[in-house]
Design a protein around this motif. Sequence first.
Motif, PDB file in Angstrom:
ATOM      1  N   ASP A  95       0.035   4.348   5.960  1.00 50.81           N
ATOM      2  CA  ASP A  95      -0.791   5.436   5.458  1.00 50.81           C
ATOM      3  C   ASP A  95      -0.375   6.799   6.015  1.00 50.81           C
ATOM      4  N   THR A 132       2.582  13.038  -1.743  1.00 45.81           N
ATOM      5  CA  THR A 132       2.024  13.102  -0.390  1.00 45.81           C
ATOM      6  C   THR A 132       3.111  12.839   0.646  1.00 45.81           C
ATOM      7  N   ASP A 181      -3.300   4.593  -4.545  1.00 46.33           N
ATOM      8  CA  ASP A 181      -2.034   5.209  -4.938  1.00 46.33           C
ATOM      9  C   ASP A 181      -1.884   5.385  -6.442  1.00 46.33           C
ATOM     10  N   VAL A 191      -4.946   2.253   0.856  1.00 48.73           N
ATOM     11  CA  VAL A 191      -4.892   3.588   0.274  1.00 48.73           C
ATOM     12  C   VAL A 191      -4.886   3.478  -1.244  1.00 48.73           C
ATOM     13  N   VAL A 218      -4.528  11.965   2.417  1.00 48.41           N
ATOM     14  CA  VAL A 218      -4.340  10.562   2.052  1.00 48.41           C
ATOM     15  C   VAL A 218      -5.638  10.038   1.445  1.00 48.41           C
ATOM     16  N   GLU A 219      -5.551   9.423   0.297  1.00 48.06           N
ATOM     17  CA  GLU A 219      -6.744   8.905  -0.379  1.00 48.06           C
ATOM     18  C   GLU A 219      -6.947   7.435  -0.003  1.00 48.06           C
ATOM     19  N   TYR A 220      -7.908   7.193   0.877  1.00 46.94           N
ATOM     20  CA  TYR A 220      -8.201   5.824   1.320  1.00 46.94           C
ATOM     21  C   TYR A 220      -9.217   5.178   0.381  1.00 46.94           C
ATOM     22  N   HIS A 268       0.856  -1.186   0.000  1.00 50.92           N
ATOM     23  CA  HIS A 268       0.000   0.000   0.000  1.00 50.92           C
ATOM     24  C   HIS A 268       0.892   1.237   0.000  1.00 50.92           C
ATOM     25  N   ARG A 269       1.164   1.768  -1.173  1.00 48.81           N
ATOM     26  CA  ARG A 269       2.068   2.906  -1.268  1.00 48.81           C
ATOM     27  C   ARG A 269       1.286   4.201  -1.463  1.00 48.81           C
ATOM     28  N   MET A 270       1.602   5.162  -0.621  1.00 52.20           N
ATOM     29  CA  MET A 270       1.023   6.482  -0.803  1.00 52.20           C
ATOM     30  C   MET A 270       1.696   7.178  -1.981  1.00 52.20           C
ATOM     31  N   SER A 271       1.029   8.190  -2.504  1.00 55.02           N
ATOM     32  CA  SER A 271       1.610   8.991  -3.562  1.00 55.02           C
ATOM     33  C   SER A 271       2.919   9.604  -3.078  1.00 55.02           C
TER      34      SER A 271
END
Length: 482
Positions: free
Chosen positions: A338, A44, A452, A450, A358-360, A38-41
């Motif tokens: 996250d 971000t 991504d 999240v 953060v886009e969940y 699960h990688r965030m942008s």
Amino acid sequence: MKMAFFSKRTLLLLLLLVLCVSAVESDIGVNWGTVSFHRMSPDTVVDLLKDNKIGKVKLFDADPTVLRALMGSGIEVMVGIPNDMLSLISNSPSASDLWVSQNVSRYMVKRGANIKYVAVGNEPFLTSYSGQFQSYILPALTNLQQSLAKANLAGMVKLVVPCNADAYESSLPSQGAFRPDLTQIITQLVSFLNSNGSPFVVNIYPFLSLYGNSDFPQDYAFFEGTTHSVIDGPNVYTNAFDGNLDTLVAALSKLGYPQMPIVIGEVGWPTDGALSANLNAARAFNQGLVKLVRSNKGTPLRPNVPPMDIYLFSLFDEGAKSVLPGNFERHWGIFSFDGQAKYSLNLGNGLLKNAKNVEYLPSRWCVANPTRDLTTVANHFKLACSYADCTTLSYGGSCNGIGEKGNISYAFNSYYQLQKQNAKSCEFDGLGMVTFLDPSIGDCRFLVGVSDGTNNSLGFTLSGIRVIFLLISFCGYQMFVM
């Protein structure tokens, strides 16, 4: 009068120099690993670093999406060359030129990335590698230094080789020496580093000493005092970090480099996956470490001279890492995957701030269907955990005590979130069901993924870069085929 004038000016300059030197203190950076489901942008993440005034970051590769996000941020960057690229770069100046062009030069433009170091390999002298990378290090360094010079970057970008603390050994810090099988190559390495103004980078992990040795005194791993001090002549060591660091100082001194600058490339404490890995221990260790470093106290062998920089391991949990060292290996982050701070930690700029924007994925979870007979669930459970991260269910983990149905639900949900909540990924032959009620139990958190949108492009980009290197190898060079 003329002599007196120059004498006063010289004294003034010396005074200013002393004041500047005394004002220097270690900077606290972080390792930004990306082996995660699960990688965030990256944008971000860079905002998260800036919000927390973290000015230095160490990468384990040269991920283009990460480097592009770091451009214009002012954050100092250490990029990495994985061990499996060392043979290629050591055997081919052209491959070295290409790597520097693709991963350093292209980002060091106006308002670009602030790349300060290139880490050549990662712990290449590790005992478990049985020497397989040793012969590549010096030739790779030589080629890369020439490549940086061709790109007019040799004065700006320094080459380093992060070493594990198992490269040296001793029963007492003052007797520290590099392993006999490494003496020759480390001597050459340190000479190279010294000639080019580079520090010695070392990774120190008191947690691993505690985890791997039942006789290791627990309080000696921390910084609040111990009943198991190590007495070394006139010096007294009350924590493993100082003792380990001075062992390296002694080893470097034996090679004739007592003043070589030292950077701590990795240090930290995990929060899950083992009995001694928990939030309280991680908070105590990392806050104690920051307090020690910020005090500029140094160590008994280097009083008032702390390491140049320290990179905490790590920024985030990495749920896709190998658990060969232990289940804790996926839980070193000071932030969860996250970007939420796991515990109160002050790096010198106030308590950690959570990531913003953060886009969940939607707030829904996959759990075991309470109306179904679960006697045939074993294979589904194994399948889910073979893809997703279930290490928190292990002995010592934060989800170890949630019961059989809880374990099944946790495994189902981990797989479901990994599959971006695809409806079919919660079927499990009818044994799973989607719920909109958070099934988290106490400290056991059932995650929501999240969004991504970077994983596919990342895999293609990294694969493309390696294909380029492979094509070079087929053009007449004798290289390691990845």
